[in-house]
Design an enzyme around this catalytic site. Structure first.
Site, PDB file in Angstrom:
ATOM      1  N   ARG A 122       0.866  -1.545  -0.110  1.00  0.00           N
ATOM      2  CA  ARG A 122       0.254  -0.203  -0.057  1.00  0.00           C
ATOM      3  C   ARG A 122       0.627   1.780  -0.412  1.00  0.00           C
ATOM      4  NH1 ARG A 122      -3.627  -2.428   3.479  1.00  0.00           N
ATOM      5  NH2 ARG A 122      -5.092  -3.763   2.179  1.00  0.00           N
ATOM      6  N   GLU A 238      -5.033  17.020 -10.979  1.00  0.00           N
ATOM      7  CA  GLU A 238      -5.166  17.220 -12.135  1.00  0.00           C
ATOM      8  C   GLU A 238      -6.689  18.052 -12.406  1.00  0.00           C
ATOM      9  OE1 GLU A 238      -3.237  16.369 -15.612  1.00  0.00           O
ATOM     10  OE2 GLU A 238      -4.589  16.163 -16.851  1.00  0.00           O
ATOM     11  N   ARG A 242      -3.090  21.771 -13.677  1.00  0.00           N
ATOM     12  CA  ARG A 242      -2.124  20.848 -14.334  1.00  0.00           C
ATOM     13  C   ARG A 242      -2.539  20.231 -15.058  1.00  0.00           C
ATOM     14  NH1 ARG A 242       0.992  15.691 -10.130  1.00  0.00           N
ATOM     15  NH2 ARG A 242       2.093  15.298 -12.257  1.00  0.00           N
ATOM     16  N   ASN A 246      -0.521  19.400 -19.936  1.00  0.00           N
ATOM     17  CA  ASN A 246      -0.653  19.193 -21.347  1.00  0.00           C
ATOM     18  C   ASN A 246      -0.793  19.673 -22.048  1.00  0.00           C
ATOM     19  OD1 ASN A 246      -0.453  16.392 -19.736  1.00  0.00           O
ATOM     20  ND2 ASN A 246      -3.087  17.195 -19.337  1.00  0.00           N
ATOM     21  N   HIS A 267       8.401  10.735 -27.706  1.00  0.00           N
ATOM     22  CA  HIS A 267       7.116  11.400 -26.882  1.00  0.00           C
ATOM     23  C   HIS A 267       7.713  12.970 -27.477  1.00  0.00           C
ATOM     24  CE1 HIS A 267       4.305  12.640 -24.321  1.00  0.00           C
ATOM     25  NE2 HIS A 267       5.389  12.885 -23.389  1.00  0.00           N
TER      26      HIS A 267
HETATM   27  N1  GLY Z   1       3.313  15.251 -17.577  1.00  0.00           N
HETATM   28  C1  GLY Z   1       2.252  15.990 -16.489  1.00  0.00           C
HETATM   29  C2  GLY Z   1       2.079  15.949 -15.504  1.00  0.00           C
HETATM   30  O1  GLY Z   1       3.235  15.964 -15.110  1.00  0.00           O
HETATM   31  O2  GLY Z   1       1.121  16.223 -14.999  1.00  0.00           O
END
Ligand code: GLY
Length: 373
Positions: A122, A238, A242, A246, A267
């Site tokens: 965990r 996110e 965040r 992207n 990438h």
């Molecule tokens: N690579 C994008 C992030 O870490 O949110």
């Protein structure tokens, strides 16, 4: 001597140390985290011959016991199979809840080991020692960990912050120019999304940085990590800001899928093309002046980087199929695709209000060599 960026997440706060010779001094940074004098290292077959000995020599010097597992290099290692192998290795080595495991490698190893650490007992602590520019400025920071699924990249994972990041700038000297520049795609992204001054600086210093200027490399990694740390502290999981990280990624993920996740498109190369296309779309939507995408494209070209879909070797699906691939992005919410658009360099924002026709026209023009911008 290293520069330190702190990711201020309260009880889970951690330092990113950036500097030269950190692998040789790794034990002095790692020791304070150890409750018993043993670590387990996971690395890959490209990185092990170059850097594992420096790390283990430093651990030996400080009498820290270590064992290591070397996995095959490459994106396909981010899979259930190698996650299973990694977790089994930890269990066989009797890694305990209070132990620390180490990810020595690029984004693939960092993401895989971070996820294995998140689910083992965990959650055990892990230390990132990123060996690619992309991993130093992006994937080793912020706690996104995971593996790929047949349905898409990074679809299985967890947020699990590292306890420490050691970004040794010297290891970047062992990267191929192509790999270095792919990582540079993520560096440029930071300037484009939120720091126009940094983008100006990159326009001036990018070429020296690519040639190996150490001071410039340290500065670029520091600014990138500080920007990422600030964003992650505001929005770890996110829910908002965040997503700015992207920028270029919705285009990038479609292009990576179209290229079969092969080395036809790395990438970071996809991120660079994606940033150029996001700015182009922003200009066509009337959100920013045409000067902005022209500057983005000019800088990437000066650096010898890909800027268009037509720069990718080999056949690719047409623009309509690429648009469909974009629709499979994991940032689709309620069937609507979220885009990161820009009002200017350094002024990105999230919106779902983007006309499909504009995106299609950008994809079409970028696919046809000689398209006029
Ligand atoms: N690579 C994008 C992030 O870490 O949110």
């Amino acid at each position: 001597m290293s520069i330190c960026v702190n990711v201020g997440m309260g009880a889970r706060a951690y330092d990113i140390h950036i500097g030269q010779g950190l692998l040789d001094e790794a034990a002095q940074y790692i020791s304070p985290f150890l409750e018993r004098s043993k670590v387990v290292i996971i690395t890959d077959s490209n990185v092990a011959p170059l850097h594992l000995a420096s790390l283990t020599a430093s651990l030996d010097f400080s009498s820290i016991e270590h064992v290591s597992l070397t996995l095959p290099a490459g994106e396909s290692t981010k899979s259930w199979f190698f996650l299973n192998q990694t977790v089994n290795f930890f269990l066989e080595e009797k890694v305990e809840r209070r132990d620390v495991v180490i990810a020595l490698g690029g984004g693939v190893i960092g993401d895989l080991v971070g996820f294995a650490a998140a689910i083992l007992r965990r959650g055990v602590r892990f230390i990132q020692i990123p060996t690619s520019l992309l991993a130093q400025v992006d994937s080793s920071v912020g706690g996104k960990t995971g593996i790929n699924a047949p349905q898409g990249k990074n679809l299985i994972g967890a947020f699990h912050q590292p306890s420490l990041v050691l970004a040794d700038i010297d290891v970047l000297n062992t990267l191929t120019p192509r790999d270095f520049l792919a990582g540079y795609g993520e560096v440029v992204k930071y300037g484009l999304l939120g720091n126009a001054v940094f983008f100006n600086w990159l326009e001036l210093n990018g070429p020296a940085l690519a040639r190996g200027d150490t001071a410039a490399r340290i500065e670029a990694v520091q600014v990138s990590c500080q920007m990422k740390a600030d964003i992650v502290v505001r929005d770890e999981t996110e829910q908002g800001d965040r997503a700015l990280l992207n920028l270029g990624h919705t285009f990038c993920h479609a292009l990576e899928a179209a290229a079969g996740y092969s080395d036809r498109l790395l990438h970071g190369e996809g991120v660079a093309i994606g940033c150029a296309l996001a700015f182009e779309a922003s200009a066509r939507l009337g959100l920013c002046a045409q000067e902005a995408p022209s500057r983005v494209r000019a800088h990437l070209k000066t650096m010898g980087m890909k800027t268009d879909i037509s720069d990718i070797d080999g056949e690719l699906p047409n623009a309509v199929s690429l648009l469909e691939l974009m629709g499979q992005d994991k940032k689709v919410i309620g069937g609507k695709l979220n885009f990161i658009m820009a009002r200017d360099i350094g002024q990105a924002f999230v919106t779902s209000d983007v006309s499909t026709e504009v995106i299609l026209s950008v994809l079409q023009d970028s696919t046809c060599p000689g398209a006029a911008y």
